[in-house]
Design a protein around this motif. Sequence first.
Motif, short mmCIF file in Angstrom:
data_model
loop_
_atom_site.label_atom_id
_atom_site.label_comp_id
_atom_site.label_asym_id
_atom_site.label_seq_id
_atom_site.Cartn_x
_atom_site.Cartn_y
_atom_site.Cartn_z
N TYR A 144 0.84 -1.13 0.11
CA TYR A 144 0.02 0.01 -0.15
C TYR A 144 0.92 1.38 -0.06
CZ TYR A 144 -3.51 -3.35 1.29
OH TYR A 144 -4.53 -4.22 1.20
N ASP A 145 0.20 2.39 -0.42
CA ASP A 145 0.96 3.69 -0.38
C ASP A 145 0.93 4.28 0.93
OD1 ASP A 145 -1.62 4.55 -0.05
OD2 ASP A 145 -1.87 5.50 -1.95
N GLU A 146 1.43 5.74 1.01
CA GLU A 146 1.57 6.25 2.29
C GLU A 146 0.47 6.44 3.10
OE1 GLU A 146 1.85 9.52 -0.85
OE2 GLU A 146 2.72 7.35 -0.67
N TYR A 147 -0.58 6.54 2.38
CA TYR A 147 -1.98 6.76 3.04
C TYR A 147 -2.67 5.51 3.41
CZ TYR A 147 -1.43 10.67 0.16
OH TYR A 147 -0.62 12.12 -0.28
N PHE A 148 -2.19 4.51 3.53
CA PHE A 148 -2.58 3.22 4.22
C PHE A 148 -2.84 3.24 5.64
CE2 PHE A 148 -1.80 -0.96 6.13
CZ PHE A 148 -2.94 -1.76 6.00
N ASP A 149 -3.84 2.83 6.20
CA ASP A 149 -4.04 2.91 7.48
C ASP A 149 -3.38 1.62 8.47
OD1 ASP A 149 -5.02 3.17 10.34
OD2 ASP A 149 -7.13 2.90 9.86
N ILE A 170 -5.28 -12.29 3.80
CA ILE A 170 -4.30 -13.52 4.04
C ILE A 170 -5.22 -14.71 4.66
CG2 ILE A 170 -2.48 -14.37 5.49
CD1 ILE A 170 -1.43 -12.64 3.33
N ALA A 171 -6.11 -14.41 5.70
CA ALA A 171 -6.89 -15.49 6.11
C ALA A 171 -7.78 -16.07 5.07
CB ALA A 171 -7.98 -14.84 7.34
N ARG A 172 -8.38 -15.40 4.07
CA ARG A 172 -9.03 -15.88 3.19
C ARG A 172 -8.07 -16.89 2.39
NH1 ARG A 172 -12.74 -10.88 1.20
NH2 ARG A 172 -14.37 -11.06 3.14
N LEU A 173 -7.16 -16.39 2.03
CA LEU A 173 -5.97 -17.29 1.07
C LEU A 173 -5.70 -18.61 1.87
CD1 LEU A 173 -4.29 -17.49 -1.27
CD2 LEU A 173 -2.65 -15.95 -0.14
N LYS A 174 -5.31 -18.25 3.25
CA LYS A 174 -4.97 -19.52 4.27
C LYS A 174 -6.10 -20.65 3.93
CE LYS A 174 -3.12 -18.91 7.99
NZ LYS A 174 -2.62 -18.48 9.32
N LYS A 175 -7.35 -20.10 4.17
CA LYS A 175 -8.49 -20.91 4.37
C LYS A 175 -8.60 -21.74 2.64
CE LYS A 175 -13.38 -21.30 4.69
NZ LYS A 175 -14.56 -20.52 5.07
N LYS A 176 -8.58 -20.95 1.70
CA LYS A 176 -8.51 -21.65 0.64
C LYS A 176 -7.35 -22.76 0.20
CE LYS A 176 -11.23 -18.15 -2.01
NZ LYS A 176 -11.37 -17.14 -2.96
N LEU A 177 -6.23 -22.34 0.37
CA LEU A 177 -5.02 -23.23 0.54
C LEU A 177 -5.09 -24.56 1.19
CD1 LEU A 177 -2.18 -20.66 0.39
CD2 LEU A 177 -2.97 -22.00 -1.69
N LYS A 178 -5.62 -24.48 2.35
CA LYS A 178 -6.16 -25.51 3.16
C LYS A 178 -7.20 -26.41 2.66
CE LYS A 178 -6.15 -27.04 8.02
NZ LYS A 178 -6.10 -26.72 9.36
N LEU A 205 -3.80 0.36 11.09
CA LEU A 205 -4.85 -0.20 12.00
C LEU A 205 -5.75 -1.06 11.21
CD1 LEU A 205 -5.12 2.44 14.74
CD2 LEU A 205 -3.86 0.40 14.60
N SER A 206 -5.87 -0.84 9.75
CA SER A 206 -6.66 -1.60 9.02
C SER A 206 -6.60 -3.09 9.00
CB SER A 206 -6.70 -0.89 7.56
OG SER A 206 -7.67 -1.71 6.83
N SER A 207 -7.68 -3.81 8.83
CA SER A 207 -7.66 -5.32 8.97
C SER A 207 -7.77 -5.77 7.42
CB SER A 207 -8.63 -6.17 9.91
OG SER A 207 -9.71 -5.51 9.32
N VAL A 208 -7.68 -4.92 6.36
CA VAL A 208 -7.70 -5.46 5.04
C VAL A 208 -6.82 -6.55 4.94
CG1 VAL A 208 -7.58 -4.74 2.62
CG2 VAL A 208 -8.63 -3.38 4.38
N LEU A 209 -5.39 -6.16 5.01
CA LEU A 209 -4.28 -7.39 4.68
C LEU A 209 -4.73 -8.58 5.70
CD1 LEU A 209 -1.96 -7.75 2.98
CD2 LEU A 209 -0.61 -6.84 5.16
#
Length: 50
Positions: free
Chosen positions: A6-11, A21-29, A13-17
């Motif tokens: 993300y750029d310098e305006y990324f928060d 990652i959680a969705r990717l982990k679930k699909k891979l599992k 405290l945001s849980s986007v990342l």
Amino acid sequence: MAEHVYDEYFDPLSSVLRVHIARLKKKLKEVSGKDIIITTRGIGYSICEE
């Protein structure tokens, strides 16, 4: 890690990342039957090679 995505305006405290990652982990599992991406608290994520 987020600063590489993300750029310098990324928060930081945001849980986007975390959500992506959680969705990717679930699909891979579902496909492989094992945890491919490992979360290390306070450090980040790593890929398990075994």
